[in-house]
Motif scaffolding. Structure first.
Motif, PDB file in Angstrom:
ATOM      1  N   THR A 204      54.695  19.184  -5.020  1.00 21.86           N
ATOM      2  CA  THR A 204      55.242  18.219  -6.065  1.00 21.86           C
ATOM      3  C   THR A 204      56.060  19.038  -7.025  1.00 21.86           C
ATOM      4  O   THR A 204      55.939  20.590  -7.061  1.00 21.86           O
ATOM      5  CB  THR A 204      54.302  17.515  -6.745  1.00 21.86           C
ATOM      6  OG1 THR A 204      53.187  18.586  -7.455  1.00 21.86           O
ATOM      7  CG2 THR A 204      53.589  16.706  -5.718  1.00 21.86           C
TER       8      THR A 204
ATOM      9  N   SER B 208      51.899   3.707  -7.694  1.00 27.59           N
ATOM     10  CA  SER B 208      50.762   4.305  -8.415  1.00 27.59           C
ATOM     11  C   SER B 208      51.200   5.518  -9.374  1.00 27.59           C
ATOM     12  O   SER B 208      50.829   5.739 -10.654  1.00 27.59           O
ATOM     13  CB  SER B 208      49.516   4.375  -8.061  1.00 27.59           C
ATOM     14  OG  SER B 208      49.594   5.337  -6.746  1.00 27.59           O
ATOM     15  N   TYR B 209      52.016   6.442  -8.899  1.00 28.02           N
ATOM     16  CA  TYR B 209      52.314   7.568  -9.429  1.00 28.02           C
ATOM     17  C   TYR B 209      53.220   7.542 -10.683  1.00 28.02           C
ATOM     18  O   TYR B 209      53.109   8.305 -11.618  1.00 28.02           O
ATOM     19  CB  TYR B 209      52.975   8.510  -8.485  1.00 28.02           C
ATOM     20  CG  TYR B 209      54.500   8.346  -8.268  1.00 28.02           C
ATOM     21  CD1 TYR B 209      55.278   9.321  -8.838  1.00 28.02           C
ATOM     22  CD2 TYR B 209      55.143   7.469  -7.314  1.00 28.02           C
ATOM     23  CE1 TYR B 209      56.976   9.085  -8.658  1.00 28.02           C
ATOM     24  CE2 TYR B 209      56.400   7.319  -7.020  1.00 28.02           C
ATOM     25  CZ  TYR B 209      57.246   8.032  -7.627  1.00 28.02           C
ATOM     26  OH  TYR B 209      58.468   7.873  -7.418  1.00 28.02           O
ATOM     27  N   ASP B 210      53.767   6.445 -10.682  1.00 25.43           N
ATOM     28  CA  ASP B 210      54.828   6.249 -11.835  1.00 25.43           C
ATOM     29  C   ASP B 210      55.093   4.773 -12.399  1.00 25.43           C
ATOM     30  O   ASP B 210      55.422   4.619 -13.397  1.00 25.43           O
ATOM     31  CB  ASP B 210      56.340   6.810 -11.807  1.00 25.43           C
ATOM     32  CG  ASP B 210      57.055   6.026 -10.738  1.00 25.43           C
ATOM     33  OD1 ASP B 210      56.571   5.092  -9.980  1.00 25.43           O
ATOM     34  OD2 ASP B 210      58.247   6.186 -10.399  1.00 25.43           O
TER      35      ASP B 210
ATOM     36  N   LYS C  50      57.085  13.994  -8.526  1.00 29.81           N
ATOM     37  CA  LYS C  50      55.617  13.972  -8.948  1.00 29.81           C
ATOM     38  C   LYS C  50      54.768  13.452  -7.784  1.00 29.81           C
ATOM     39  O   LYS C  50      53.704  13.688  -7.822  1.00 29.81           O
ATOM     40  CB  LYS C  50      55.729  13.420 -10.192  1.00 29.81           C
ATOM     41  CG  LYS C  50      56.409  14.044 -11.256  1.00 29.81           C
ATOM     42  CD  LYS C  50      56.466  13.285 -12.727  1.00 29.81           C
ATOM     43  CE  LYS C  50      57.005  13.812 -13.723  1.00 29.81           C
ATOM     44  NZ  LYS C  50      56.895  13.240 -15.144  1.00 29.81           N
ATOM     45  N   SER C  51      55.453  12.704  -7.148  1.00 32.76           N
ATOM     46  CA  SER C  51      54.267  11.893  -6.146  1.00 32.76           C
ATOM     47  C   SER C  51      53.779  12.671  -5.140  1.00 32.76           C
ATOM     48  O   SER C  51      54.609  13.808  -4.632  1.00 32.76           O
ATOM     49  CB  SER C  51      55.179  10.747  -5.409  1.00 32.76           C
ATOM     50  OG  SER C  51      54.482  10.166  -4.425  1.00 32.76           O
ATOM     51  N   HIS C  52      52.802  12.331  -4.670  1.00 30.56           N
ATOM     52  CA  HIS C  52      52.206  13.381  -3.150  1.00 30.56           C
ATOM     53  C   HIS C  52      52.571  12.314  -2.100  1.00 30.56           C
ATOM     54  O   HIS C  52      52.144  12.976  -1.151  1.00 30.56           O
ATOM     55  CB  HIS C  52      50.688  13.223  -3.555  1.00 30.56           C
ATOM     56  CG  HIS C  52      50.262  13.963  -4.566  1.00 30.56           C
ATOM     57  ND1 HIS C  52      50.172  15.330  -4.526  1.00 30.56           N
ATOM     58  CD2 HIS C  52      49.819  13.584  -5.700  1.00 30.56           C
ATOM     59  CE1 HIS C  52      49.876  16.143  -5.554  1.00 30.56           C
ATOM     60  NE2 HIS C  52      49.630  14.946  -6.414  1.00 30.56           N
TER      61      HIS C  52
ATOM     62  N   ASP D 290      58.268   8.380  -1.538  1.00 32.38           N
ATOM     63  CA  ASP D 290      58.425   8.434  -3.103  1.00 32.38           C
ATOM     64  C   ASP D 290      59.433   9.509  -3.445  1.00 32.38           C
ATOM     65  O   ASP D 290      60.390   9.298  -4.352  1.00 32.38           O
ATOM     66  CB  ASP D 290      57.193   8.367  -4.008  1.00 32.38           C
ATOM     67  CG  ASP D 290      56.363   7.329  -3.755  1.00 32.38           C
ATOM     68  OD1 ASP D 290      56.777   6.067  -3.551  1.00 32.38           O
ATOM     69  OD2 ASP D 290      54.885   7.623  -3.804  1.00 32.38           O
TER      70      ASP D 290
END
Length: 362
Positions: free
Chosen positions: A131, A187-189, A136-138, A142
């Motif tokens: 990341t 969920s990540y953003d 930023k996502s895993h 994304d």
């Protein structure tokens, strides 16, 4: 007796890297056109060899292997083979998002072709290997979306624009998993992925506009998400569908006041989308929004009709006019005795947008 070219293809299977590389360099020019059938021999072993070569470390060798694979994926059986190879698809996806990958755009072209096979649904399970502040996502899907949005015009990778990811998104949005993904906040953003793509409906790049238009349309087959997609405080999809359709016409004040704010102060030199196929896709998206009572009422209250009316008058294209007329019949008709939302959706079943296989021109 095998021809000289057929013998070269056999060398792709050589255990000696130097021999493989020489064969590859001499074969890449045969990957487009009718002569590319040389790669179909021996139960597609050359394609299997090329997948291995495409995972090597020499960028020039990888470029040639990707070019052949991209061009050969015009064949359905080869697309299927590639799409069902989970390890290879994972490698392609993870290569695209590497910030210094010199062949990222070629990987995008190959992935766009692979995505035409339904086995691409496995892409939603691929994990990201790293990341960053921009990615930023895993989850790899994304990161692909964020690469497309943030990496336009080589802003993330100096050797890649990621334009052809637009066609990847168009094809994966044909699938139920894809429609769910693009219409659901991640969920990540906490952002709906489709909302990130909307700005490209008027972007100065034909590939991006076409792919994003198809992604929007395909996502709209998810009827249960129409309310959220139309919500002005959420995705607010309608202005992004209407802006490409709007021209320089002066509308009466009462009609102008009904339009979304984004369309009320357009400049006098406003130009509408020049590609008639993209125009058709956007109007088809409006038709899909009209598959629900909520969508029809929403469009009536936001002045969509005058935009489509002026489009119909301005564009002399039979397909554009036909879909405009279809929309007007939908939006202007009386509500009693209408079909149910599910029945109305069935009318458009099988009309999901799918792009043609991409060819790498040498």
């Amino acid at each position: 007796m095998p021809t000289e070219i057929e013998e070269l293809v056999e060398f792709l299977h050589s255990p000696q890297p130097m021999i493989r590389n020489i064969a590859l360099q001499n074969l890449v020019g045969f990957s487009s056109g009718p002569q590319n059938t040389i790669f179909l021999q021996d139960n597609l072993r050359p394609i299997k060899d090329l997948q291995i070569i495409a995972m090597s470390k020499d960028p020039s060798i990888v470029k040639d292997a990707l070019t052949i694979l991209a061009n050969m994926s015009e064949y359905i059986k080869i697309r299927k083979m590639l799409a069902e190879n989970e390890m290879f698809v994972t490698y392609v996806v993870q290569s695209i998002v590497k910030p210094d990958e010199p062949n990222a755009d070629l990987f995008c072209v190959l992935l766009a072709n692979i995505a035409k096979d339904d086995a691409i649904a496995g892409i939603f399970k691929i994990k990201a290997t790293q990341t960053s502040a921009d990615l930023k996502s895993h989850m790899a899907i994304d990161q692909l979306v964020d690469c497309f949005v943030k990496g336009a015009e080589k802003k993330l990778n100096k050797k890649a624009t990621f334009d052809y990811l637009a066609f990847v998104f168009a094809d994966i949005s044909r699938l139920n998993e894809g429609r769910k993904y693009f219409s659901t906040a991640q969920s990540y953003d906490d952002v709906v992925p489709l909302s990130k793509l909307l700005v490209f409906t008027e972007y100065d790049n034909d590939v991006r506009r076409a792919g994003v238009a198809s992604t929007i349309k395909n996502t709209l087959f998810e009827l249960s998400e129409h309310i959220n997609l139309l919500d002005q405080e959420s995705v607010n999809i309608l202005p992004y569908l209407l802006l490409p359709l709007a021209g320089p016409e002066d509308l009466p004040e009462d009609e102008l006041d009904e339009l979304p704010e984004e369309l009320q102060l357009l400049p006098p030199d406003k130009t509408r989308e020049k590609d008639h196929e993209i125009i058709c896709v956007h109007v088809e998206s409006l038709v899909l929004l009209g598959a629900t009572q909520y969508g029809r009422d929403f469009m009536r209250s936001t002045g969509v009709y005058p935009i489509v009316r002026e489009l119909h008058l301005a564009v002399e294209d039979e397909n554009v006019r036909e879909i405009c007329e279809r929309f007007v019949q939908l939006i202007m008709a009386d509500e009693p005795n209408r079909k149910s939302d599910e029945q109305r959706l069935q009318i458009t079943e099988g009309e999901e947008e799918e792009s043609a296989p991409l060819e790498v021109i040498l």
